[in-house]
Enzyme design. Sequence first.
Site, mmCIF file in Angstrom:
data_model
loop_
_atom_site.group_PDB
_atom_site.id
_atom_site.type_symbol
_atom_site.label_atom_id
_atom_site.label_comp_id
_atom_site.label_asym_id
_atom_site.label_seq_id
_atom_site.Cartn_x
_atom_site.Cartn_y
_atom_site.Cartn_z
ATOM 1 N N ARG A 174 32.738 49.668 43.468
ATOM 2 C CA ARG A 174 33.483 49.500 42.217
ATOM 3 C C ARG A 174 32.604 49.862 41.020
ATOM 4 O O ARG A 174 33.073 50.369 40.022
ATOM 5 C CB ARG A 174 33.994 48.066 42.100
ATOM 6 C CG ARG A 174 35.090 47.761 43.111
ATOM 7 C CD ARG A 174 35.687 46.402 42.901
ATOM 8 N NE ARG A 174 36.736 46.136 43.863
ATOM 9 C CZ ARG A 174 36.592 45.386 44.944
ATOM 10 N NH1 ARG A 174 35.440 44.819 45.210
ATOM 11 N NH2 ARG A 174 37.600 45.188 45.760
ATOM 12 N N ASP B 292 41.014 38.240 45.644
ATOM 13 C CA ASP B 292 40.051 37.820 46.673
ATOM 14 C C ASP B 292 40.350 36.393 47.132
ATOM 15 O O ASP B 292 40.233 36.067 48.311
ATOM 16 C CB ASP B 292 38.629 37.905 46.115
ATOM 17 C CG ASP B 292 38.369 39.254 45.485
ATOM 18 O OD1 ASP B 292 37.941 40.174 46.199
ATOM 19 O OD2 ASP B 292 38.641 39.390 44.281
ATOM 20 N N ARG C 292 43.194 36.617 49.452
ATOM 21 C CA ARG C 292 42.758 37.147 50.751
ATOM 22 C C ARG C 292 42.022 36.073 51.557
ATOM 23 O O ARG C 292 42.231 35.923 52.759
ATOM 24 C CB ARG C 292 41.831 38.348 50.536
ATOM 25 C CG ARG C 292 42.568 39.590 50.114
ATOM 26 C CD ARG C 292 41.611 40.700 49.734
ATOM 27 N NE ARG C 292 42.314 41.944 49.482
ATOM 28 C CZ ARG C 292 41.907 42.881 48.632
ATOM 29 N NH1 ARG C 292 40.788 42.715 47.945
ATOM 30 N NH2 ARG C 292 42.600 43.984 48.466
ATOM 31 N N HIS D 212 34.503 40.327 41.102
ATOM 32 C CA HIS D 212 35.475 40.963 42.003
ATOM 33 C C HIS D 212 34.727 42.152 42.588
ATOM 34 O O HIS D 212 34.812 43.273 42.087
ATOM 35 C CB HIS D 212 36.723 41.398 41.226
ATOM 36 C CG HIS D 212 37.652 42.253 42.048
ATOM 37 N ND1 HIS D 212 38.255 41.812 43.205
ATOM 38 C CD2 HIS D 212 38.074 43.532 41.885
ATOM 39 C CE1 HIS D 212 39.008 42.779 43.704
ATOM 40 N NE2 HIS D 212 38.907 43.831 42.932
HETATM 41 P P1 NAD Z 1 46.020 55.885 40.254
HETATM 42 O O1 NAD Z 1 45.130 57.081 40.212
HETATM 43 O O2 NAD Z 1 47.168 55.864 41.205
HETATM 44 O O3 NAD Z 1 46.615 55.604 38.800
HETATM 45 C C1 NAD Z 1 45.829 55.611 37.655
HETATM 46 C C2 NAD Z 1 46.746 55.885 36.485
HETATM 47 O O4 NAD Z 1 45.994 55.830 35.281
HETATM 48 C C3 NAD Z 1 47.415 57.268 36.530
HETATM 49 O O5 NAD Z 1 48.807 57.102 36.355
HETATM 50 C C4 NAD Z 1 46.800 57.999 35.350
HETATM 51 O O6 NAD Z 1 47.734 58.894 34.749
HETATM 52 C C5 NAD Z 1 46.487 56.835 34.427
HETATM 53 N N1 NAD Z 1 45.477 57.191 33.441
HETATM 54 C C6 NAD Z 1 44.278 57.799 33.620
HETATM 55 N N2 NAD Z 1 43.658 57.968 32.444
HETATM 56 C C7 NAD Z 1 44.462 57.441 31.491
HETATM 57 C C8 NAD Z 1 44.389 57.313 30.091
HETATM 58 N N3 NAD Z 1 43.317 57.762 29.420
HETATM 59 N N4 NAD Z 1 45.412 56.733 29.442
HETATM 60 C C9 NAD Z 1 46.488 56.275 30.101
HETATM 61 N N5 NAD Z 1 46.634 56.363 31.449
HETATM 62 C C10 NAD Z 1 45.631 56.945 32.128
HETATM 63 O O7 NAD Z 1 45.053 54.636 40.515
HETATM 64 P P2 NAD Z 1 45.514 53.207 41.078
HETATM 65 O O8 NAD Z 1 45.441 53.211 42.565
HETATM 66 O O9 NAD Z 1 46.776 52.822 40.401
HETATM 67 O O10 NAD Z 1 44.314 52.289 40.559
HETATM 68 C C11 NAD Z 1 44.162 51.979 39.186
HETATM 69 C C12 NAD Z 1 42.962 51.077 38.973
HETATM 70 O O11 NAD Z 1 43.235 49.791 39.528
HETATM 71 C C13 NAD Z 1 41.686 51.566 39.678
HETATM 72 O O12 NAD Z 1 40.577 51.382 38.835
HETATM 73 C C14 NAD Z 1 41.577 50.660 40.884
HETATM 74 O O13 NAD Z 1 40.245 50.534 41.352
HETATM 75 C C15 NAD Z 1 42.093 49.370 40.278
HETATM 76 N N6 NAD Z 1 42.465 48.329 41.237
HETATM 77 C C16 NAD Z 1 42.094 47.070 40.897
HETATM 78 C C17 NAD Z 1 42.369 46.023 41.750
HETATM 79 C C18 NAD Z 1 41.911 44.629 41.373
HETATM 80 O O14 NAD Z 1 41.951 43.698 42.194
HETATM 81 N N7 NAD Z 1 41.467 44.424 40.148
HETATM 82 C C19 NAD Z 1 43.052 46.248 42.956
HETATM 83 C C20 NAD Z 1 43.456 47.551 43.238
HETATM 84 C C21 NAD Z 1 43.135 48.591 42.373
#
Ligand code: NAD
Length: 319
Positions: free
Chosen positions: A93, A153, A156, A180
Site C-alpha cells: 500500500r 480488517d 475480516r 490498514h
Molecule cells: P479503480 O482504478 O477501479 O478506480 C479509481 C478511480 O479513481 C477511477 O474511476 C479513476 O477515474 C478515478 N480517478 C483517478 N484519478 C482521479 C482524479 N484525479 N480525480 C477524480 N477521480 C480520479 O480503483 P479501485 O479498485 O476503485 O480502488 C480505489 C482505491 O481504493 C485504491 O487506492 C485502492 O487501493 C483503495 N482501496 C481501499 C480499501 C480500504 O480498505 N481502504 C479497500 C479496497 C481498495
Amino acid sequence: MVFSTQHLVRIAIVGAGRVGATCAYALLLHNLVSELVLISAHREHAEGEAMDLGHGMFFEHPARIWSGDYPDCSDADIIIIAAGAAQRPGESRMDLLKRNAAIFQEVVPQIVRYTRQAILLVVTNPVDVLTYFTWKIAGIPSGQVIGSGTVLDTARLRYMLGQYFHIEPRSVHAYVIGEHGDTQVVPWSLANIAGTRLAEYGKLNGGSLNERARIEIANNTRSAADEVIRRKGATYYAIAAGVSRVVEAITHDENSVLTVSSLVQGMYGLSNVSLSLPSIVNRTGIAEVLELPLTPSECDALQHSARTISAAIKLLDMS
Ligand code: NAD
C-alpha cells in the site's frame, strides 16, 4: 449538520472506479442516501455507472443519482474519496503513496473550495497517510476527516474468528488497530465472545485458540487483501459494505464504535499521525477516539505501526 427524516442526505463519491461504484451501490441498497453524485476523472465512465445504478432504483429505494462535478459537493453531507490507483498484485500500500498523494493534491482543494462542512471519508490507499494528508490540505477540524482505516480488517478478523469458533462475526468482539496495512495490530488481550476472553472461552466452550492459531488468524487477516487481489485483481465488495456502515453511523447519529482512522494526538505517546483506534462515530464525524487498556507489548506494536505511518507522512513532507 442535522440529519433527520426531513433532511435529504447528499453523498458525493470522488472516484467512481470499482470501490467508488460499489460503495454507491451499497449505499443505495441500504437506503442511506437521497442524493448521490459520482465525480470522476473518467467522466464518461461515471455517467455509465450513474445510469446503471439509476436503472436499479425500481428495485431499491428512491434517490437522485447523477454524474457531476466538484460544485455538486457544496450541499454534500459526506464526501467519499475513492479516487486513485489501486494496488497492483504484489505491490504494498505504501508503494501507492506517491501516485495517490498527487491525485489528492488535486482533488481535496477542489472539494473544500465548495464545502468546509461535509465529512470527508477517505478510502484510497494508503488510507492512513492519505487521511492525514487530506486533513492537512483541507484545513478542517480533524473529526471531520475519517479514514476507512481498519474497519475492513476488523470485519475480516471477526469473520475468521467466527469461522474458527462457529459463531457469526457480529457476536465476536475483537479489533484490528493501527495501520490498514502490514503493521496492523490485533490486541488479543481485549478480544472476547460473550464477555469471555478468547483463551478462557476456548477452555469453557471448546475450540481453544492457542498461540499458533492466533498468529495464523492475524496473518490471514493482514494478507487478506493480497489474497483477493491475487485471485480477482481488486477488492471492493467488503470495503463498500464497511464504508456504508460508517455512513450509517454518521447519518443515523449512532455514536457507534468503529475502528476508523483519524488524527491521533497525545494518546499512547503518539502525535501527528492518523491511524485506527476504536472511535465513536456520529453525525459530527469522529466524536472521540477511545483509549484502550493495551498490554505493554500491544502498545509497543501500536507505536511501531504509528512510526511506519509517520515515516510515510514525512516522505510527503507534510508533518
Ligand atoms: P479503480 O482504478 O477501479 O478506480 C479509481 C478511480 O479513481 C477511477 O474511476 C479513476 O477515474 C478515478 N480517478 C483517478 N484519478 C482521479 C482524479 N484525479 N480525480 C477524480 N477521480 C480520479 O480503483 P479501485 O479498485 O476503485 O480502488 C480505489 C482505491 O481504493 C485504491 O487506492 C485502492 O487501493 C483503495 N482501496 C481501499 C480499501 C480500504 O480498505 N481502504 C479497500 C479496497 C481498495
